[in-house]
Design a protein around this motif. Structure first.
Motif, PDB file in Angstrom:
ATOM      1  N   ASP A 144       0.858  -1.104  -0.023  1.00  0.00           N
ATOM      2  CA  ASP A 144       0.026   0.138   0.108  1.00  0.00           C
ATOM      3  C   ASP A 144       0.880   1.239  -0.010  1.00  0.00           C
ATOM      4  O   ASP A 144       0.516   2.383  -0.549  1.00  0.00           O
ATOM      5  N   GLU A 145       1.982   1.262   0.446  1.00  0.00           N
ATOM      6  CA  GLU A 145       3.019   2.368   0.741  1.00  0.00           C
ATOM      7  C   GLU A 145       3.810   2.380  -0.560  1.00  0.00           C
ATOM      8  O   GLU A 145       4.465   3.488  -0.697  1.00  0.00           O
ATOM      9  N   SER A 146       3.805   1.594  -1.404  1.00  0.00           N
ATOM     10  CA  SER A 146       4.644   1.623  -2.413  1.00  0.00           C
ATOM     11  C   SER A 146       4.265   2.811  -3.584  1.00  0.00           C
ATOM     12  O   SER A 146       3.059   2.877  -3.762  1.00  0.00           O
ATOM     13  N   MET A 147       4.992   3.601  -3.943  1.00  0.00           N
ATOM     14  CA  MET A 147       4.801   4.664  -5.075  1.00  0.00           C
ATOM     15  C   MET A 147       4.576   3.849  -6.338  1.00  0.00           C
ATOM     16  O   MET A 147       5.996   3.595  -7.028  1.00  0.00           O
ATOM     17  N   LYS A 148       3.658   3.447  -6.880  1.00  0.00           N
ATOM     18  CA  LYS A 148       3.350   2.595  -7.881  1.00  0.00           C
ATOM     19  C   LYS A 148       3.425   3.017  -9.314  1.00  0.00           C
ATOM     20  O   LYS A 148       3.149   4.301  -9.510  1.00  0.00           O
ATOM     21  N   LYS A 161       0.414   6.349  -5.467  1.00  0.00           N
ATOM     22  CA  LYS A 161       0.172   4.956  -4.317  1.00  0.00           C
ATOM     23  C   LYS A 161      -1.088   4.351  -4.501  1.00  0.00           C
ATOM     24  O   LYS A 161      -1.233   3.181  -4.228  1.00  0.00           O
ATOM     25  N   GLU A 169       7.486  -0.119  -8.860  1.00  0.00           N
ATOM     26  CA  GLU A 169       7.528   0.787  -7.838  1.00  0.00           C
ATOM     27  C   GLU A 169       8.757   1.866  -8.250  1.00  0.00           C
ATOM     28  O   GLU A 169      10.089   1.631  -8.469  1.00  0.00           O
ATOM     29  N   TRP A 200       2.390  14.889  -2.624  1.00  0.00           N
ATOM     30  CA  TRP A 200       3.724  14.491  -3.308  1.00  0.00           C
ATOM     31  C   TRP A 200       4.054  14.867  -4.705  1.00  0.00           C
ATOM     32  O   TRP A 200       2.904  15.000  -5.425  1.00  0.00           O
TER      33      TRP A 200
END
Length: 242
Positions: A144-148, A161, A169, A200
């Motif tokens: 869930d925290e990955s910057m996809k 995210k 990522e 962000w």
């Protein structure tokens, strides 16, 4: 001076304004980027990579404990530093920090998050890649925290995210050529004009990707973004033999 062709003309921007609150109390009075990994501050590892890859000019955006960051950088005579200070670092996010450095971005730049450890080879591949590009890990499991990042035909289709479909990522390292840099500044301007200073910077990247070609450089080696104590322990393990 390194002989890496072309790198001397590229400007690196390092964002180092954040509080690092998830690493308290280690960051009480010490900026996260100066926490030691294998006896060397995170920022030191980053500057080593930039110098080894032939970079010369670095703009550092400071915030929390700015004087410590400035002092550390100024002891490094391999690189020419400029500093931009985010006075509202407690209320704003990294899009605003990047926007504050906008006048230094127009000729093109490489962007580095100051809490990420990565191999110098990533900078080499990024320099060799024609055009603007993000460095992406297409192997590690996403959370869930990955910057996809969604990739289509080798280009970034979307980043965030919360995107529905992702192919990897973003590791917090990227390059923008002058045309895309100017367009990115306009996206950042738009966020600030709308009062969205707590976003962000990937919000601006996502908008940019809708009408600009942003490529992908894959990372094949170990890397880590250090957000909490578990990340710091992992970083010590990965860079323990460095």
């Amino acid at each position: 001076m390194s002989s890496h062709a072309g790198a001397e003309g590229v400007h690196a921007v390092v964002l180092a304004a954040g509080l690092g609150s998830r690493l308290q109390p280690l960051t009480d009075g010490t900026p996260k980027t100066l926490l030691a990994v294998n006896g060397h501050p995170i920022l030191g590892h980053i500057l080593d990579s930039l110098a080894d890859a032939g970079y010369e000019r670095v703009t550092v955006v400071t915030g929390y404990e700015a004087e410590q960051v400035r002092s550390f950088c100024q002891r490094d005579d391999r690189l020419d530093f400029e500093f931009v200070h985010n006075e509202t670092f407690q209320q704003t996010n990294n899009s605003y920090s990047l926007w504050l450095a906008r006048e230094r971005l127009r000729e093109g730049f490489v962007l580095v998050n100051s809490d990420t450890l990565f191999p110098t080879a990533c900078l080499d591949r990024l320099r060799e890649r024609e055009g603007s590009a993000l460095v992406v890990d297409r192997v590690t499991d996403l959370t869930d925290e990955s910057m996809k990042v969604a990739v289509e035909d080798g280009r970034v289709r979307a980043i965030g995210k919360g995107i529905d479909r992702a192919d990897g990522e973003f590791i917090g390292l990227c390059k923008f050529e002058p045309d895309e840099a100017s367009a990115l500044i306009r996206c950042l301007d738009n966020l600030v004009e709308r009062g969205l200073t707590n976003e962000w910077y990937e919000t601006a990247f996502d908008r940019l990707a809708t009408d600009r070609s942003i490529g992908v450089v894959e990372v094949h080696e170990e890397w880590i973004e250090i957000d909490d104590r578990e990340d710091l322990r992992t970083g010590q393990q990965l860079w323990g033999e460095a």
